[in-house]
Design a protein around this motif. Structure first.
Motif, PDB file in Angstrom:
ATOM      1  N   PRO A   1       0.849  -1.199   0.000  1.00  0.00           N
ATOM      2  CA  PRO A   1       0.000   0.000   0.000  1.00  0.00           C
ATOM      3  C   PRO A   1       0.877   1.238   0.000  1.00  0.00           C
ATOM      4  CG  PRO A   1       0.027  -1.024   2.179  1.00  0.00           C
ATOM      5  CD  PRO A   1       0.731  -1.974   1.251  1.00  0.00           C
ATOM      6  N   ASN A   2       0.371   2.329  -0.595  1.00  0.00           N
ATOM      7  CA  ASN A   2       1.193   3.536  -0.686  1.00  0.00           C
ATOM      8  C   ASN A   2       1.039   4.451   0.517  1.00  0.00           C
ATOM      9  OD1 ASN A   2      -1.106   5.310  -1.080  1.00  0.00           O
ATOM     10  ND2 ASN A   2      -1.200   4.615  -3.191  1.00  0.00           N
ATOM     11  N   GLY A   3       0.097   4.158   1.416  1.00  0.00           N
ATOM     12  CA  GLY A   3      -0.043   4.947   2.629  1.00  0.00           C
ATOM     13  C   GLY A   3      -0.926   6.166   2.504  1.00  0.00           C
ATOM     14  N   PHE A   4      -1.500   6.417   1.304  1.00  0.00           N
ATOM     15  CA  PHE A   4      -2.314   7.612   1.125  1.00  0.00           C
ATOM     16  C   PHE A   4      -3.730   7.302   0.627  1.00  0.00           C
ATOM     17  CE2 PHE A   4       2.075   9.141   0.674  1.00  0.00           C
ATOM     18  CZ  PHE A   4       2.076  10.107   1.657  1.00  0.00           C
ATOM     19  N   TYR A   5      -3.836   6.684  -0.560  1.00  0.00           N
ATOM     20  CA  TYR A   5      -5.160   6.411  -1.119  1.00  0.00           C
ATOM     21  C   TYR A   5      -5.042   5.485  -2.327  1.00  0.00           C
ATOM     22  CZ  TYR A   5      -3.456  10.567  -3.642  1.00  0.00           C
ATOM     23  OH  TYR A   5      -2.670  11.472  -4.319  1.00  0.00           O
ATOM     24  N   ASN A   6      -6.194   5.033  -2.833  1.00  0.00           N
ATOM     25  CA  ASN A   6      -6.265   4.209  -4.045  1.00  0.00           C
ATOM     26  C   ASN A   6      -5.442   2.926  -3.962  1.00  0.00           C
ATOM     27  OD1 ASN A   6      -6.275   7.366  -5.324  1.00  0.00           O
ATOM     28  ND2 ASN A   6      -7.955   6.015  -5.877  1.00  0.00           N
ATOM     29  N   ASN A   7      -5.493   2.254  -2.837  1.00  0.00           N
ATOM     30  CA  ASN A   7      -4.771   0.987  -2.674  1.00  0.00           C
ATOM     31  C   ASN A   7      -5.678  -0.179  -3.073  1.00  0.00           C
ATOM     32  OD1 ASN A   7      -2.196   1.956  -1.292  1.00  0.00           O
ATOM     33  ND2 ASN A   7      -3.750   2.823   0.044  1.00  0.00           N
ATOM     34  N   ASN A   8      -6.152  -0.128  -4.291  1.00  0.00           N
ATOM     35  CA  ASN A   8      -7.166  -1.084  -4.741  1.00  0.00           C
ATOM     36  C   ASN A   8      -6.726  -1.820  -6.001  1.00  0.00           C
ATOM     37  OD1 ASN A   8      -8.964  -0.144  -2.667  1.00  0.00           O
ATOM     38  ND2 ASN A   8      -9.419   1.624  -3.955  1.00  0.00           N
ATOM     39  N   TYR A   9      -7.268  -3.032  -6.150  1.00  0.00           N
ATOM     40  CA  TYR A   9      -6.859  -3.924  -7.234  1.00  0.00           C
ATOM     41  C   TYR A   9      -8.058  -4.715  -7.743  1.00  0.00           C
ATOM     42  CZ  TYR A   9      -2.345  -3.148  -4.897  1.00  0.00           C
ATOM     43  OH  TYR A   9      -1.254  -2.572  -4.318  1.00  0.00           O
ATOM     44  N   GLN A  10      -7.944  -5.163  -8.991  1.00  0.00           N
ATOM     45  CA  GLN A  10      -8.875  -6.157  -9.510  1.00  0.00           C
ATOM     46  C   GLN A  10      -8.063  -7.277 -10.139  1.00  0.00           C
ATOM     47  OE1 GLN A  10     -11.715  -4.906 -12.497  1.00  0.00           O
ATOM     48  NE2 GLN A  10     -12.916  -6.764 -12.291  1.00  0.00           N
ATOM     49  N   ILE A  11      -8.399  -8.512  -9.814  1.00  0.00           N
ATOM     50  CA  ILE A  11      -7.686  -9.675 -10.349  1.00  0.00           C
ATOM     51  C   ILE A  11      -8.583 -10.376 -11.369  1.00  0.00           C
ATOM     52  CG2 ILE A  11      -6.667 -11.912  -9.804  1.00  0.00           C
ATOM     53  CD1 ILE A  11      -5.839 -10.839  -7.114  1.00  0.00           C
ATOM     54  N   PHE A  12      -8.013 -10.653 -12.543  1.00  0.00           N
ATOM     55  CA  PHE A  12      -8.677 -11.410 -13.606  1.00  0.00           C
ATOM     56  C   PHE A  12      -7.895 -12.710 -13.809  1.00  0.00           C
ATOM     57  CE2 PHE A  12      -9.038  -6.910 -14.515  1.00  0.00           C
ATOM     58  CZ  PHE A  12     -10.344  -6.708 -14.937  1.00  0.00           C
ATOM     59  N   GLN A  13      -8.575 -13.746 -14.214  1.00  0.00           N
ATOM     60  CA  GLN A  13      -7.902 -15.007 -14.520  1.00  0.00           C
ATOM     61  C   GLN A  13      -8.386 -15.554 -15.860  1.00  0.00           C
ATOM     62  OE1 GLN A  13      -8.562 -16.328 -10.020  1.00  0.00           O
ATOM     63  NE2 GLN A  13      -7.713 -18.034 -11.199  1.00  0.00           N
ATOM     64  N   THR A  14      -7.429 -16.060 -16.638  1.00  0.00           N
ATOM     65  CA  THR A  14      -7.752 -16.801 -17.851  1.00  0.00           C
ATOM     66  C   THR A  14      -7.040 -18.145 -17.761  1.00  0.00           C
ATOM     67  OG1 THR A  14      -5.857 -16.078 -19.192  1.00  0.00           O
ATOM     68  CG2 THR A  14      -7.755 -14.598 -19.107  1.00  0.00           C
ATOM     69  N   ALA A  15      -7.169 -18.955 -18.791  1.00  0.00           N
ATOM     70  CA  ALA A  15      -6.547 -20.273 -18.772  1.00  0.00           C
ATOM     71  C   ALA A  15      -5.024 -20.178 -18.747  1.00  0.00           C
ATOM     72  CB  ALA A  15      -7.000 -21.088 -19.979  1.00  0.00           C
ATOM     73  N   ASP A  16      -4.451 -19.116 -19.341  1.00  0.00           N
ATOM     74  CA  ASP A  16      -2.991 -19.049 -19.461  1.00  0.00           C
ATOM     75  C   ASP A  16      -2.375 -17.780 -18.885  1.00  0.00           C
ATOM     76  OD1 ASP A  16      -3.913 -17.258 -21.315  1.00  0.00           O
ATOM     77  OD2 ASP A  16      -3.180 -18.361 -23.062  1.00  0.00           O
ATOM     78  N   SER A  17      -3.139 -16.978 -18.143  1.00  0.00           N
ATOM     79  CA  SER A  17      -2.561 -15.778 -17.546  1.00  0.00           C
ATOM     80  C   SER A  17      -3.418 -15.286 -16.387  1.00  0.00           C
ATOM     81  CB  SER A  17      -2.401 -14.661 -18.586  1.00  0.00           C
ATOM     82  OG  SER A  17      -3.672 -14.240 -19.056  1.00  0.00           O
ATOM     83  N   VAL A  18      -2.786 -14.499 -15.542  1.00  0.00           N
ATOM     84  CA  VAL A  18      -3.481 -13.792 -14.467  1.00  0.00           C
ATOM     85  C   VAL A  18      -3.156 -12.316 -14.633  1.00  0.00           C
ATOM     86  CG1 VAL A  18      -3.685 -13.443 -11.988  1.00  0.00           C
ATOM     87  CG2 VAL A  18      -3.401 -15.754 -12.883  1.00  0.00           C
ATOM     88  N   LEU A  19      -4.173 -11.471 -14.617  1.00  0.00           N
ATOM     89  CA  LEU A  19      -3.993 -10.038 -14.784  1.00  0.00           C
ATOM     90  C   LEU A  19      -4.363  -9.333 -13.491  1.00  0.00           C
ATOM     91  CD1 LEU A  19      -5.619  -9.599 -18.312  1.00  0.00           C
ATOM     92  CD2 LEU A  19      -3.210  -9.907 -17.768  1.00  0.00           C
ATOM     93  N   ILE A  20      -3.516  -8.398 -13.069  1.00  0.00           N
ATOM     94  CA  ILE A  20      -3.764  -7.623 -11.862  1.00  0.00           C
ATOM     95  C   ILE A  20      -3.891  -6.162 -12.267  1.00  0.00           C
ATOM     96  CG2 ILE A  20      -2.945  -6.993  -9.569  1.00  0.00           C
ATOM     97  CD1 ILE A  20      -1.257  -9.559  -9.587  1.00  0.00           C
ATOM     98  N   GLU A  21      -5.101  -5.629 -12.175  1.00  0.00           N
ATOM     99  CA  GLU A  21      -5.320  -4.215 -12.458  1.00  0.00           C
ATOM    100  C   GLU A  21      -5.035  -3.418 -11.188  1.00  0.00           C
ATOM    101  OE1 GLU A  21      -8.793  -1.054 -13.854  1.00  0.00           O
ATOM    102  OE2 GLU A  21      -9.318  -3.119 -13.367  1.00  0.00           O
TER     103      GLU A  21
END
Length: 383
Positions: free
Chosen positions: A220-240
């Protein structure tokens, strides 16, 4: 020899019925009273049943499902504050104090302010634990009062334990650096470099988050916007990564690139180890160094769904040119209250040209003052 009995009259019948009911009632009460004793005795003999370990749901690809919106905002700092020394967990009293101070901080930050009042440090309880990043930013991130910040209002708990730091070395600090290793850069490094936009920080240029939201490792950065979205496919994982609209790709069951390119957030490959996603990252660029390590840096991360509302995250850092042995830490993501929207930060913002233009004006003023001083000195140029 007795003769046949005469039929019962109605009153005799009711009396007999009451006697039978009373007898059955006594038997029933006796059996009910004895039941708890028998059950307790049976339970004492039977072994205690441990709670079944959490089993993460599977997605359409048969993988443990890590998808969703998550947050790592917390009161717990990355490195342990010196007063806690080798104390891994806060006491209940310390947790109550910190979380109460955070609640008071938010309440005070939401109070109306006088737009004509002079600048001053925000009010805080006298016994509040001021975070180092808040102090480094002047307490209000250069003009934002506490009402604009969302750094987290709860202590980070791992398996229910309230942690004093996200790093889990014995003292909660990075281990000593090897002899000859470059010193770790100071927080806010590059703040005084105004020669070019290329010398400004990635966060200021809206390329990557300030702090280490995107990682690796992710903090976390200690200020704001410490948020994520995780996506999964058969051959990759994406972290927004909400801060600053970064998309980190983890290629599953792949190999590291060998072309020498060092992309932002490095080159991440991953694989499943049971219910745990293991991610290994190398080729991290220099401008994303971690405590001075980048060229030989390898970060191994593990993501494990350990509860409906808990995503365990552990990381290990290795760089033989900086540290003698690997080290790391852990924390738990919690569900984000809402979804991620666009973080509208872009490199064409007005601040960057303003900073550089101000530096050029300052340089011109100093040059003019130097020329004037030289011309007025004995033997200087005549007017």
């Amino acid at each position: 020899m007795r003769g046949p009995r005469a039929p019962l009259d109605i009153w005799e019948f009711f009396a007999l019925q009451r006697a039978v009911i009373a007898a059955f009632g006594s038997i029933l009460l006796a059996s009910v009273a004895a039941a708890p004793i028998s059950a307790a005795a049976a339970d004492a003999k039977a072994p205690a049943k441990a709670a079944a370990p959490y089993k993460a749901p599977r997605n359409a690809f048969g993988q443990p499902d890590l998808t969703g919106y998550w947050s790592n905002a917390t009161l717990t700092p990355m490195t342990r504050r010196p007063q806690f020394k080798d104390q891994l967990n806060y006491t209940p009293e310390q947790v109550k104090e910190m979380e109460s101070n955070a609640a008071a901080e938010v309440e005070e930050g939401n109070e109306d302010t006088d737009p004509n009042a002079p600048a001053e440090a925000p009010k805080r309880p006298a016994n509040a634990n001021v975070r180092p990043e808040f102090a480094a930013a002047g307490g209000d991130v250069g003009g934002y009062n506490r009402g604009w910040l969302d750094p987290g209002s709860h202590v980070m708990r791992v398996n229910g334990e309230p942690r004093t730091s996200l790093i889990t070395t014995p003292n909660g600090q990075p281990p000593p650096r090897k002899a000859g290793a470059p010193p770790a850069p100071r927080f806010g490094g590059g703040m005084g470099a105004f020669d070019s936009y290329e010398t400004r920080s990635l966060g200021e240029r809206c390329i990557m988050s300030f702090g280490r939201n995107a990682g690796p490792p992710m903090f976390p950065n200690g200020f704001y916007n410490n948020n994520y979205q995780i996506f999964q496919t058969a051959d990759s994982v994406l972290i927004e990564v909400e801060m600053i609209h970064d998309l980190r790709q983890v290629r599953l069951n792949s190999k590291h690139r060998t072309d020498g390119v060092r992309p932002y957030m490095g080159d991440s490959i991953g694989w499943w180890d049971g219910d745990t996603l293991v991610v290994e990252t190398t080729n991290i660029p220099q401008n994303q160094q971690f405590m001075g390590a980048w060229k030989d840096l390898k970060v191994t991360e593990k993501f494990t769904r350990v509860g409906k509302n808990r995503l365990h995250y552990a990381f290990t850092v290795e760089d033989p040119s900086i540290w003698d042995a690997p080290w790391g830490g852990e924390y738990e993501f919690s569900p984000m209250n809402g979804i991620i929207y666009e973080y509208a930060c872009h490199e064409g913002n007005y601040a960057l040209p303003g900073i550089l233009a101000g530096a050029r004006a300052e340089e011109a003023q100093k040059a003019a003052e130097a020329a004037k001083a030289k011309s007025s000195a004995p033997g200087g140029a005549t007017q």
